[in-house]
Design a protein around this motif. Sequence first.
Motif, short mmCIF file in Angstrom:
data_model
loop_
_atom_site.label_atom_id
_atom_site.label_comp_id
_atom_site.label_asym_id
_atom_site.label_seq_id
_atom_site.Cartn_x
_atom_site.Cartn_y
_atom_site.Cartn_z
N PHE A 7 0.83 -1.20 0.00
CA PHE A 7 0.00 0.00 0.00
C PHE A 7 0.87 1.26 0.00
O PHE A 7 0.65 2.18 -0.78
N LEU A 8 1.87 1.29 0.86
CA LEU A 8 2.75 2.46 0.93
C LEU A 8 3.52 2.67 -0.36
O LEU A 8 3.70 3.81 -0.80
N SER A 31 1.39 11.32 3.88
CA SER A 31 1.26 12.30 4.96
C SER A 31 0.00 12.04 5.78
O SER A 31 0.03 12.10 7.01
N VAL A 32 -1.09 11.75 5.10
CA VAL A 32 -2.34 11.44 5.80
C VAL A 32 -2.15 10.22 6.68
O VAL A 32 -2.57 10.20 7.84
N LEU A 33 -1.49 9.20 6.16
CA LEU A 33 -1.25 7.99 6.92
C LEU A 33 -0.41 8.28 8.17
O LEU A 33 -0.69 7.77 9.25
N VAL A 34 0.59 9.13 8.03
CA VAL A 34 1.42 9.48 9.18
C VAL A 34 0.57 10.14 10.27
O VAL A 34 0.66 9.78 11.44
N TYR A 35 -0.27 11.09 9.88
CA TYR A 35 -1.08 11.81 10.87
C TYR A 35 -2.23 10.96 11.41
O TYR A 35 -2.65 11.13 12.55
N CYS A 39 -4.59 6.79 15.08
CA CYS A 39 -6.02 6.72 15.38
C CYS A 39 -6.62 5.37 15.01
O CYS A 39 -7.71 5.03 15.47
N ILE A 40 -5.95 4.61 14.19
CA ILE A 40 -6.53 3.38 13.65
C ILE A 40 -6.88 2.39 14.76
O ILE A 40 -7.95 1.79 14.74
#
Length: 119
Positions: A7-8, A31-35, A39-40
């Motif tokens: 995915f990455l 970037s979205v994944l990092v932020y 929360c996941i």
Amino acid sequence: MSRLVAFLLVILLVSQPAMAQKPRDFIDCLSVLVYFSSCIGYIDGRFGEPSWGCCMGVEELNRLATQNHETQKICQCIELVARLGDPPFLLANINALPIKCQTHLSFPISVKKDCSKVQ
């Protein structure tokens, strides 16, 4: 783990041309994944409360969504993460996230949101 790596890699390949065109205004899925990654565990029910890092990530995504008008892109990236997620996201935890982080969401979190209609 191999699904996450794949995915990455896909995200990096897809985001490279766009990043070259608009480096200052563009938010990529990495970037979205990092932020959003911290929360996941809360959103999928593995943790009972969102972490401090999760709440700070939501704040940063809120800032990026409003400052760069990237709400639709953030929505699309989170939807990709949600589709790959196992266990799935829990609606109750999605709805509780802004309350528990004492903030709002400037972007939707969903598995089946039509991100093309997000403003």
